[in-house]
Write an enzyme that holds these catalytic residues in place. Structure first.
Site, PDB file in Angstrom:
ATOM      1  N   SER A  42      14.348 -50.120  29.828  1.00  0.00           N
ATOM      2  CA  SER A  42      13.980 -50.799  31.076  1.00  0.00           C
ATOM      3  C   SER A  42      13.139 -50.005  32.059  1.00  0.00           C
ATOM      4  O   SER A  42      12.671 -50.568  33.041  1.00  0.00           O
ATOM      5  CB  SER A  42      15.238 -51.270  31.798  1.00  0.00           C
ATOM      6  OG  SER A  42      15.621 -52.511  31.277  1.00  0.00           O
TER       7      SER A  42
ATOM      8  N   LYS B 103      15.130 -49.779  42.704  1.00  0.00           N
ATOM      9  CA  LYS B 103      15.534 -50.973  41.948  1.00  0.00           C
ATOM     10  C   LYS B 103      16.830 -51.536  42.542  1.00  0.00           C
ATOM     11  O   LYS B 103      17.725 -50.754  42.915  1.00  0.00           O
ATOM     12  CB  LYS B 103      15.729 -50.568  40.481  1.00  0.00           C
ATOM     13  CG  LYS B 103      15.994 -51.713  39.512  1.00  0.00           C
ATOM     14  CD  LYS B 103      16.105 -51.175  38.083  1.00  0.00           C
ATOM     15  CE  LYS B 103      16.380 -52.243  37.055  1.00  0.00           C
ATOM     16  NZ  LYS B 103      16.486 -51.702  35.680  1.00  0.00           N
TER      17      LYS B 103
ATOM     18  N   SER C 205      13.808 -54.159  32.366  1.00  0.00           N
ATOM     19  CA  SER C 205      14.232 -54.867  33.553  1.00  0.00           C
ATOM     20  C   SER C 205      13.724 -54.282  34.870  1.00  0.00           C
ATOM     21  O   SER C 205      13.802 -54.959  35.890  1.00  0.00           O
ATOM     22  CB  SER C 205      15.759 -54.914  33.594  1.00  0.00           C
ATOM     23  OG  SER C 205      16.291 -53.602  33.657  1.00  0.00           O
TER      24      SER C 205
HETATM   25  N1  GLN Z   1      15.794 -55.185  27.426  1.00  0.00           N
HETATM   26  C1  GLN Z   1      17.030 -54.531  27.141  1.00  0.00           C
HETATM   27  C2  GLN Z   1      18.185 -55.463  27.418  1.00  0.00           C
HETATM   28  O1  GLN Z   1      17.941 -56.565  27.742  1.00  0.00           O
HETATM   29  C3  GLN Z   1      17.132 -53.271  27.920  1.00  0.00           C
HETATM   30  C4  GLN Z   1      17.484 -53.485  29.337  1.00  0.00           C
HETATM   31  C5  GLN Z   1      17.643 -52.216  30.091  1.00  0.00           C
HETATM   32  O2  GLN Z   1      17.229 -51.148  29.647  1.00  0.00           O
HETATM   33  N2  GLN Z   1      18.327 -52.330  31.200  1.00  0.00           N
HETATM   34  O3  GLN Z   1      19.317 -55.113  27.303  1.00  0.00           O
END
Ligand code: GLN
Length: 446
Positions: free
Chosen positions: A151, A52, A127
């Protein structure tokens, strides 16, 4: 590795999982593995892995999908990348994500939109959407992601693969671009449970460069993956199957519970009474930490600097205004507000207190259960563009995953069938440092 790269170049135009590949070095490393021969102990030797793009790679551009890190070339490898190199895996490229990992659909990336390989009109989740899509599309057998509120698990569920967020502290965060440091954790995305355990073996363990990394001994996560879960006690919180969860998703999870029962586990209905506060608690804590972590992008030290600026103040304001996207700015404003004098007690402090209650809910249930189970997400993958303009609806998508980050417990998503032709995931949450129990149940189930 040649085949892997050729496949990505031929097919990723449709998916857009990768932001960039590292062809030359990947081929060099592969040639080296060929030359050295494969030692049977090095089970991961020569296999491609995707990273990532919020995990730094020495000499290879790392952007966190933000314009503010356009062309940023790190001068060191993250500890996890170093460990994969030591295991002789081949880092093939960097995958797309929501900008600074803020999002649930990979749509807030400043660079490109990634599609779900199962249906190109759907989001891959986020994400870590690029990493999950890269595995689901068959480009790579394994990828690393980060999970601050879901994410890794949510995109794993949307792509029909296995995603593990390990216990906070299990894996070093050194070299992971910080979003919310008390919640962030690097983890693993693979097609099956056994592969996932192998990959977690390679990246786990104490790292003195990360002061929150744990010295807890690392077991072999592939041990006891034998299908035997007789006597395992699993809790199913009623809050995880309430309204908001699509009925077909609920039905699939009840069916998964039957399967686990038929394998010898017992399933008890329990309650995690503070679940309803998880989303607001998370968004206050995560945004507060983000507003602090993102102060370092000032146009001076590294990354994007605005042109034609006269004063120092202008450098800060214009570089940040032009470099950050809307979702990141929204989090910085929310976080700065919750931390400011006069509001701190009402918001940040209150959220920190509720976080403790959420953790106690887990501790209470896990005193006499091995695992907690439920769906990973309330629905299968949603359409591209469907939620992106409505932040609150987007945030609600995380309702089932964020408690594990607030509490620090390990949690994984395991493929659990299909709804409307799209994959969904079963979430398993374990006691701290009991990733092996999650893997045992996941392996028996899959
Ligand atoms: N969707 C969550 C956020 O927007 C989690 C994102 C993540 O785990 N990096 O914060």
């Amino acid at each position: 590795i040649q085949g892997t790269l050729a496949n990505i170049h031929a097919q990723d135009g449709d998916i857009k999982a990768f932001l960039r590949t590292d062809d030359e070095r990947a081929l060099e490393k592969a040639a080296q593995v060929d030359k050295d021969g494969i030692n049977p102990q090095d089970v991961l030797s020569g296999l491609p892995v995707a990273i990532k793009d919020n995990i730094v790679t020495k000499g290879l551009i790392t952007t966190a999908a933000s314009k503010i890190l356009d062309n940023f070339k790190p001068i060191y490898d993250a500890t996890v990348v170093q460990k994969l190199n030591d295991a002789k895996m081949i880092t093939i490229g960097k995958t797309n994500l929501d900008e600074f990992a803020m999002g649930s659909s990979t749509e807030t990336s400043a660079y490109q939109m990634t599609s779900n390989p199962w249906d190109h009109t759907k989001v891959p989740g986020g994400s870590s959407g690029g990493s999950a899509a890269a595995v689901a599309a068959g480009f790579v057998p394994a990828a690393l992601g980060t999970d601050t509120g879901g994410s890794i698990r949510q995109p794993a569920a949307f792509n029909g693969i296995v995603g593990m967020k390990p216990t906070y502290g299990r894996v070093s965060r050194w070299g992971a671009i910080a979003f919310a440091s008390s919640l962030d954790q690097i983890g693993t995305l693979t097609r099956g449970v056994y592969d996932n355990a192998l990959l977690l073996n390679a990246i786990s363990g104490l790292d003195t460069k990360d002061s929150t990394s744990s010295g807890n001994p690392v077991p072999d996560f592939t041990a006891n993956l034998n299908g035997d879960i007789k006597g395992m006690k699993i809790a199913m919180p009623k809050e995880y199957l309430q309204e908001g969860v699509q009925p077909e998703v609920k039905a699939a999870i009840l069916k998964a519970a039957d399967t686990l029962r038929s394998l010898g586990a017992t399933i008890d209905e329990v309650s995690l009474p503070h679940t309803q506060y998880a989303v607001p608690t998370y968004y206050i804590i995560a945004s507060s930490e983000a507003s602090s972590n993102l102060q370092r992008y000032d146009g001076i030290r590294y990354g994007y600097r605005a042109k034609d600026v006269k004063t120092l103040e202008d450098v800060y304001v214009k570089s940040r205004s032009e470099g950050f996207g809307d979702e990141v700015k929204r989090r910085i404003m929310l976080g700065t507000f919750s931390l400011s004098a006069g509001y701190y007690d009402a918001y940040f402090k209150k959220a920190a207190q509720v976080r403790t209650l959420i953790k106690q809910d887990f501790d209470d249930i896990l005193k006499d259960h091995d695992l907690i189970m439920g769906p990973t997400t309330p629905t299968p993958a949603f359409g591209i563009g469907e939620k992106v303009s409505d932040p609150v609806t987007m945030y609600m998508n995380d309702i089932l995953t964020i408690s594990a980050n607030l509490a620090g417990n390990p949690s994984a998503s395991i493929p659990a069938g299909f709804v409307d032709g799209l994959p969904i995931g079963m979430q398993l949450i374990g006691k701290p440092f009991a990733e092996n129990t999650i893997y045992r149940a996941g392996f028996a189930f899959e």
